[in-house]
Design a protein around this motif. Structure first.
Motif, PDB file in Angstrom:
ATOM      1  N   ALA A 293       0.687   1.243  52.910  1.00  0.00           N
ATOM      2  CA  ALA A 293      -0.769   1.128  52.893  1.00  0.00           C
ATOM      3  C   ALA A 293      -1.284   1.124  51.455  1.00  0.00           C
ATOM      4  N   GLN A 294      -0.688   1.958  50.608  1.00  0.00           N
ATOM      5  CA  GLN A 294      -1.108   2.015  49.210  1.00  0.00           C
ATOM      6  C   GLN A 294      -0.805   0.701  48.498  1.00  0.00           C
ATOM      7  N   SER A 295       0.349   0.115  48.779  1.00  0.00           N
ATOM      8  CA  SER A 295       0.700  -1.168  48.177  1.00  0.00           C
ATOM      9  C   SER A 295      -0.324  -2.240  48.550  1.00  0.00           C
ATOM     10  N   ASP A 296      -0.746  -2.235  49.818  1.00  0.00           N
ATOM     11  CA  ASP A 296      -1.794  -3.164  50.249  1.00  0.00           C
ATOM     12  C   ASP A 296      -3.061  -2.962  49.422  1.00  0.00           C
ATOM     13  N   CYS A 297      -3.478  -1.704  49.317  1.00  0.00           N
ATOM     14  CA  CYS A 297      -4.754  -1.389  48.676  1.00  0.00           C
ATOM     15  C   CYS A 297      -4.733  -1.654  47.175  1.00  0.00           C
ATOM     16  N   LEU A 298      -3.597  -1.447  46.537  1.00  0.00           N
ATOM     17  CA  LEU A 298      -3.493  -1.756  45.111  1.00  0.00           C
ATOM     18  C   LEU A 298      -3.738  -3.240  44.871  1.00  0.00           C
ATOM     19  N   GLN A 299      -3.312  -4.067  45.823  1.00  0.00           N
ATOM     20  CA  GLN A 299      -3.560  -5.506  45.715  1.00  0.00           C
ATOM     21  C   GLN A 299      -5.008  -5.838  46.039  1.00  0.00           C
ATOM     22  N   TYR A 300      -5.542  -5.217  47.092  1.00  0.00           N
ATOM     23  CA  TYR A 300      -6.930  -5.496  47.471  1.00  0.00           C
ATOM     24  C   TYR A 300      -7.890  -5.167  46.323  1.00  0.00           C
ATOM     25  N   LEU A 301      -7.667  -4.010  45.692  1.00  0.00           N
ATOM     26  CA  LEU A 301      -8.583  -3.514  44.666  1.00  0.00           C
ATOM     27  C   LEU A 301      -8.229  -4.008  43.263  1.00  0.00           C
ATOM     28  N   ARG A 302      -7.106  -4.714  43.143  1.00  0.00           N
ATOM     29  CA  ARG A 302      -6.642  -5.217  41.846  1.00  0.00           C
ATOM     30  C   ARG A 302      -6.588  -4.095  40.810  1.00  0.00           C
ATOM     31  N   VAL A 303      -5.930  -3.024  41.176  1.00  0.00           N
ATOM     32  CA  VAL A 303      -5.830  -1.858  40.301  1.00  0.00           C
ATOM     33  C   VAL A 303      -4.898  -2.164  39.134  1.00  0.00           C
ATOM     34  N   GLU A 304      -5.387  -1.921  37.923  1.00  0.00           N
ATOM     35  CA  GLU A 304      -4.566  -2.124  36.735  1.00  0.00           C
ATOM     36  C   GLU A 304      -3.655  -0.920  36.523  1.00  0.00           C
ATOM     37  N   SER A 305      -2.483  -1.158  35.973  1.00  0.00           N
ATOM     38  CA  SER A 305      -1.498  -0.101  35.697  1.00  0.00           C
ATOM     39  C   SER A 305      -1.261   0.765  36.930  1.00  0.00           C
ATOM     40  N   PRO A 306      -0.723   0.187  37.996  1.00  0.00           N
ATOM     41  CA  PRO A 306      -0.554   0.935  39.247  1.00  0.00           C
ATOM     42  C   PRO A 306       0.631   1.899  39.251  1.00  0.00           C
ATOM     43  N   GLY A 307       1.370   1.966  38.153  1.00  0.00           N
ATOM     44  CA  GLY A 307       2.586   2.773  38.121  1.00  0.00           C
ATOM     45  C   GLY A 307       2.381   4.216  38.531  1.00  0.00           C
ATOM     46  N   ARG A 308       1.308   4.836  38.049  1.00  0.00           N
ATOM     47  CA  ARG A 308       1.073   6.248  38.362  1.00  0.00           C
ATOM     48  C   ARG A 308       0.848   6.451  39.855  1.00  0.00           C
ATOM     49  N   TYR A 309       0.223   5.473  40.496  1.00  0.00           N
ATOM     50  CA  TYR A 309      -0.037   5.609  41.929  1.00  0.00           C
ATOM     51  C   TYR A 309       1.240   5.405  42.746  1.00  0.00           C
ATOM     52  N   LEU A 310       2.117   4.552  42.251  1.00  0.00           N
ATOM     53  CA  LEU A 310       3.383   4.337  42.944  1.00  0.00           C
ATOM     54  C   LEU A 310       4.230   5.604  42.945  1.00  0.00           C
ATOM     55  N   SER A 311       4.027   6.449  41.945  1.00  0.00           N
ATOM     56  CA  SER A 311       4.730   7.732  41.895  1.00  0.00           C
ATOM     57  C   SER A 311       3.856   8.868  42.432  1.00  0.00           C
ATOM     58  N   HIS A 312       2.775   8.493  43.119  1.00  0.00           N
ATOM     59  CA  HIS A 312       1.881   9.445  43.791  1.00  0.00           C
ATOM     60  C   HIS A 312       1.243  10.434  42.815  1.00  0.00           C
ATOM     61  N   ARG A 313       0.717   9.895  41.718  1.00  0.00           N
ATOM     62  CA  ARG A 313      -0.048  10.699  40.766  1.00  0.00           C
ATOM     63  C   ARG A 313      -1.476  10.159  40.750  1.00  0.00           C
ATOM     64  N   TYR A 314      -2.412  11.013  41.143  1.00  0.00           N
ATOM     65  CA  TYR A 314      -3.791  10.571  41.325  1.00  0.00           C
ATOM     66  C   TYR A 314      -4.730  11.386  40.442  1.00  0.00           C
ATOM     67  N   ARG A 315      -5.418  10.706  39.541  1.00  0.00           N
ATOM     68  CA  ARG A 315      -6.422  11.366  38.715  1.00  0.00           C
ATOM     69  C   ARG A 315      -7.731  11.492  39.493  1.00  0.00           C
ATOM     70  N   ASP A 316      -8.560  12.424  39.045  1.00  0.00           N
ATOM     71  CA  ASP A 316      -9.862  12.622  39.681  1.00  0.00           C
ATOM     72  C   ASP A 316     -10.855  11.639  39.068  1.00  0.00           C
ATOM     73  N   ASN A 317     -10.758  10.370  39.473  1.00  0.00           N
ATOM     74  CA  ASN A 317     -11.673   9.357  38.960  1.00  0.00           C
ATOM     75  C   ASN A 317     -12.054   8.388  40.079  1.00  0.00           C
TER      76      ASN A 317
END
Length: 228
Positions: free
Chosen positions: A33-57
């Motif tokens: 689901a996250q992989s889908d959403c990273l594409q939908y939202l065109r998130v730059e530098s998705p590496g941190r999210y792939l390792s499940h690190r989420y900033r409060d932003n």
């Protein structure tokens, strides 16, 4: 023509492999689901999210909101948050006996998502987005680690209606009886209808015709290792 058919068959095979469709039931993992959403939202530098690190932003909040929609944890049509569905994507430590109480305490500090503001000058999901992010943080920090499981996703309202209609046609029951209550249960083909709906949705016909809003509660079930 043969090449087009091969492409279509390959695409169908890939869809079945990735999302594990059986009858009408769809399965998906948090990472998918996250992989889908990273594409939908065109998130730059998705590496941190792939390792499940989420900033409060804001980017993280938008991503978590998208994931919860993608996994059908949050139903915007009814403003319902399915906490039990959320819990399926987190794996607690076997030695941790307090994760339920700890997550409960965290969730009690989270406000119930407000009704969506549909006015033209507003961002309709801005309030809900922040709330869902706080719910995610409760599970992420208090419940357990994100797992690789791909559980069955709850069907959407439209899917449930479609499944009931299709099954009624398949077994030969008038669609007008779907809201008939006792009339439906007394129909000679009720058992066939019930089985068809169960296989295609994973839910009983009684559940679908008498749904309630118990999943609105922001609370974990006390004393049990389960999520409401």
């Amino acid at each position: 023509m043969d090449r087009l058919l091969l492409v279509l068959l390959s695409s169908a095979s890939l869809l079945l492999t990735v999302y594990g469709i059986k009858h009408h039931i769809v399965t998906k993992s948090w990472s998918e689901a996250q992989s889908d959403c990273l594409q939908y939202l065109r998130v730059e530098s998705p590496g941190r999210y792939l390792s499940h690190r989420y900033r409060d932003n804001q980017t993280s909040k938008q991503l978590i909101f998208c994931i919860m929609l993608n996994l059908r944890i949050y139903d915007p049509t009814q403003n319902v948050l399915r906490l039990k569905a959320m819990g399926q994507f987190f794996h607690p430590d076997k030695t941790d006996t307090l994760y339920v109480n700890r997550t409960n305490a965290c969730l009690l500090r989270v406000k119930v998502p407000p009704l969506v503001d549909s006015s033209e000058d507003s961002q309709p999901y801005s309030g809900v987005m922040g709330t869902l992010y706080e719910v995610f943080r409760c599970f992420y920090h208090c419940y357990g680690n994100i797992n690789a499981d791909a559980p069955k996703l709850p069907a959407t309202v439209l899917e449930l209606e479609q499944i009931q209609q299709e099954c009624a046609r398949i077994v030969g029951v008038s669609e007008r009886l779907l809201d008939g209550g006792s009339q439906l249960r007394s129909h000679p083909r009720y058992s066939e209808l019930s089985r068809c709906i169960m296989l295609r949705s994973g839910e009983s016909v009684d559940y679908l015709t008498h749904r309630n809003n118990s999943s609105r509660r922001f609370k974990l079930q006390n004393g049990e290792n389960d999520v409401l």
